[in-house]
Scaffold this motif. Structure first.
Motif, short mmCIF file in Angstrom:
data_model
loop_
_atom_site.label_atom_id
_atom_site.label_comp_id
_atom_site.label_asym_id
_atom_site.label_seq_id
_atom_site.Cartn_x
_atom_site.Cartn_y
_atom_site.Cartn_z
N ASN A 77 69.58 98.30 27.01
CA ASN A 77 71.00 98.36 27.34
C ASN A 77 71.86 98.23 26.09
O ASN A 77 72.99 98.65 26.06
N THR A 142 70.43 107.01 37.51
CA THR A 142 71.01 105.68 37.72
C THR A 142 70.88 105.34 39.19
O THR A 142 71.16 106.19 40.05
N ILE A 143 70.47 104.12 39.47
CA ILE A 143 70.38 103.71 40.86
C ILE A 143 71.77 103.71 41.50
O ILE A 143 71.91 103.79 42.70
N ASP A 144 72.82 103.64 40.65
CA ASP A 144 74.19 103.53 41.17
C ASP A 144 74.72 104.85 41.76
O ASP A 144 75.71 104.84 42.48
N MET A 186 73.65 96.04 44.15
CA MET A 186 74.14 96.57 42.87
C MET A 186 75.03 97.80 43.10
O MET A 186 75.27 98.20 44.23
N GLY A 187 75.46 98.38 42.01
CA GLY A 187 76.28 99.59 42.10
C GLY A 187 77.52 99.57 41.22
O GLY A 187 78.28 100.53 41.20
N ARG A 188 77.73 98.45 40.53
CA ARG A 188 78.87 98.30 39.62
C ARG A 188 80.19 98.74 40.24
O ARG A 188 80.67 98.10 41.15
N GLU A 239 78.36 94.56 44.32
CA GLU A 239 78.66 93.55 43.28
C GLU A 239 80.06 93.73 42.68
O GLU A 239 80.66 92.79 42.19
N GLN A 260 78.44 91.82 32.95
CA GLN A 260 77.45 91.56 33.99
C GLN A 260 78.18 91.10 35.24
O GLN A 260 78.89 90.09 35.22
N HIS A 287 67.74 92.78 40.69
CA HIS A 287 66.87 93.79 40.08
C HIS A 287 65.73 94.27 40.98
O HIS A 287 65.03 95.20 40.61
N ARG A 290 65.98 97.86 41.39
CA ARG A 290 65.64 98.80 40.31
C ARG A 290 64.13 99.01 40.19
O ARG A 290 63.67 99.91 39.48
O1 F6P Z 1 73.65 100.59 36.25
C1 F6P Z 1 72.53 100.10 36.90
C2 F6P Z 1 72.66 98.64 37.17
O2 F6P Z 1 71.53 98.21 37.87
C3 F6P Z 1 73.95 98.23 37.89
O3 F6P Z 1 73.89 98.48 39.25
C4 F6P Z 1 74.05 96.78 37.52
O4 F6P Z 1 75.36 96.31 37.53
C5 F6P Z 1 73.53 96.77 36.10
O5 F6P Z 1 72.71 97.91 35.96
C6 F6P Z 1 72.74 95.53 35.76
O6 F6P Z 1 72.37 95.61 34.44
P1 F6P Z 1 71.42 94.55 33.73
O7 F6P Z 1 70.01 94.90 34.08
O8 F6P Z 1 71.70 94.75 32.30
O9 F6P Z 1 71.80 93.21 34.24
#
Ligand code: F6P
Length: 363
Positions: A77, A142-144, A186-188, A239, A260, A287, A290
């Motif tokens: 990241n 991206t899972i989002d 998740m999904g930002r 989230e 985060q 996670h 993911r």
């Molecule tokens: O962009 C994918 C994602 O899983 C988001 O849904 C989430 O906010 C972010 O990554 C979390 O990232 P990290 O693994 O760095 O905490």
């Protein structure tokens, strides 16, 4: 130019399906007598020069990986070559532009093309590397599911299914204990995972970043259910969801990384318990979403994207992102989507469907 050496990079958060792309692209490249390489742990390894940044991808390296989660290459990241975090002599973090270094290495390694598999951050980086002369083909991951101009991104189907399975499991406890259960997914900044998993697991309330929520509306839904003899309520919250006139719940921000997110699930559960007097609990799926083996939908999509990326490289149709439009794969300029986010359309059929069947969206 005749293509000889091609590298693959996986950037940003991992997603189920990455290995399937790597395998398909490797096999399709080898069949054209190209040498295929993977960049270890994202662009950071190239600029750090700690270990050999390139991994040779041959048949053996990609054997049996289609069904594996994660990425055999590793990812980062904090791998933006234009803003690479380093500790300076005083022990403080600073961001350095290492992009020229990356371009030099690309030339030194005699690479002819780069396949960049990633989400919005990776495509933003790709568009800047293209300006510096690196020929790139992008693959949307991206899972989002928040990349514009593509129906779907790889990893989304698996993440959404994992979330739906988990919500199903929590629903039985909600019912058994007559509780309010809040599941944070998740999904930002986009509510795709929350909406699709919530709808398919028959949640009662779905809160997404696109629709600021009000507790009055959720409490009304809880009461309406109680009047019908349903004493439990399942709530799915993205989230990045925000209360009307409230703020996004942010856990922190490390140098060179996106903020985060997290905490909205706990906030909603506590507040609803106060407002209704009913017992409530929250679960953060995190996670879990993911990981795991990609669904067959994600495997198929990833294999198709990997092979199409190689066809694009072969045709020297560079600086394109491979996207899905209905049953077709298309190529669009990476610059068209760099820095853009695809949020849930509020007039789309899925939102309408949720409303039609009585799901509360918090407004
Ligand atoms: O962009 C994918 C994602 O899983 C988001 O849904 C989430 O906010 C972010 O990554 C979390 O990232 P990290 O693994 O760095 O905490």
């Amino acid at each position: 130019m005749s293509i000889k050496r091609v590298a693959i990079n996986t950037g940003g958060g991992d997603a189920p399906g990455l290995n399937a792309v790597i395998r398909a692209a490797t096999l399709a490249g080898i069949r054209r007598d190209w040498e295929m390489f993977g960049i270890r742990n994202g662009y950071r390894s190239i600029t750090e020069e700690k270990e050999a940044p390139l991994m040779t991808l041959d048949r053996t390296a990609v054997q049996g990986i289609t069904m594996r989660g994660g990425t055999i290459l590793g990812t980062a990241n904090r791998g933006n070559p234009f803003e690479m975090p380093f500790k300076n002599d005083k022990g403080e973090w600073e961001l350095r532009d290492e992009s020229d270094h990356l371009v030099e290495e690309f030339k030194k390694q005699k690479l002819d093309a780069l396949i960049a598999i990633g989400g919005d951050g990776s495509m933003h980086i790709a568009s800047k590397l293209i300006e510096k002369g690196i020929p790139i083909v992008g693959v949307p991951k991206t899972i989002d599911n928040d990349l514009p101009e593509t129906d779907i991104t790889l990893g989304f189907d698996t993440a959404m299914s994992t979330a739906a399975d988990s919500i199903d499991k929590i629903t039985t406890t909600a019912e058994a204990h007559e509780r309010i259960m809040v599941v944070e997914v998740m999904g930002r900044y986009a509510g795709w995972i929350a909406l699709h998993s919530g709808l398919s697991s028959t949640a009662d309330v779905i809160l997404i970043p696109e629709i600021p929520f009000e507790f009055d509306s959720i409490v009304k839904k809880i009461e309406e259910r109680r009047q019908r003899g349903r004493y439990f309520t399942m709530i799915v919250v993205a989230e990045g969801a925000v209360e009307k006139n409230g703020k996004r719940h942010v856990l922190g921000k490390a140098v060179g990384q996106a903020e985060q997110l997290g905490g909205v699930g706990e906030f909603v559960a506590k507040k609803l318990s106060e407002l209704t007097g009913q017992e409530s609990r929250h679960t953060v799926l995190g996670h879990l979403q993911r990981g795991g083996s990609p669904s067959s939908t994600d495997r198929l999509l990833s294999i198709r994207l990997g092979a199409e990326a190689i066809r694009a490289v072969n045709e020297e149709d560079f600086n394109k992102l491979i996207v899905t439009h209905g049953p077709e794969l298309k190529r669009i300029p990476i610059s068209d989507i760099a820095g853009k986010t695809k949020t849930v359309p509020l007039d789309g059929d899925i939102i309408q469907t949720a409303r039609d069947i009585g799901i509360c969206l918090g407004d």
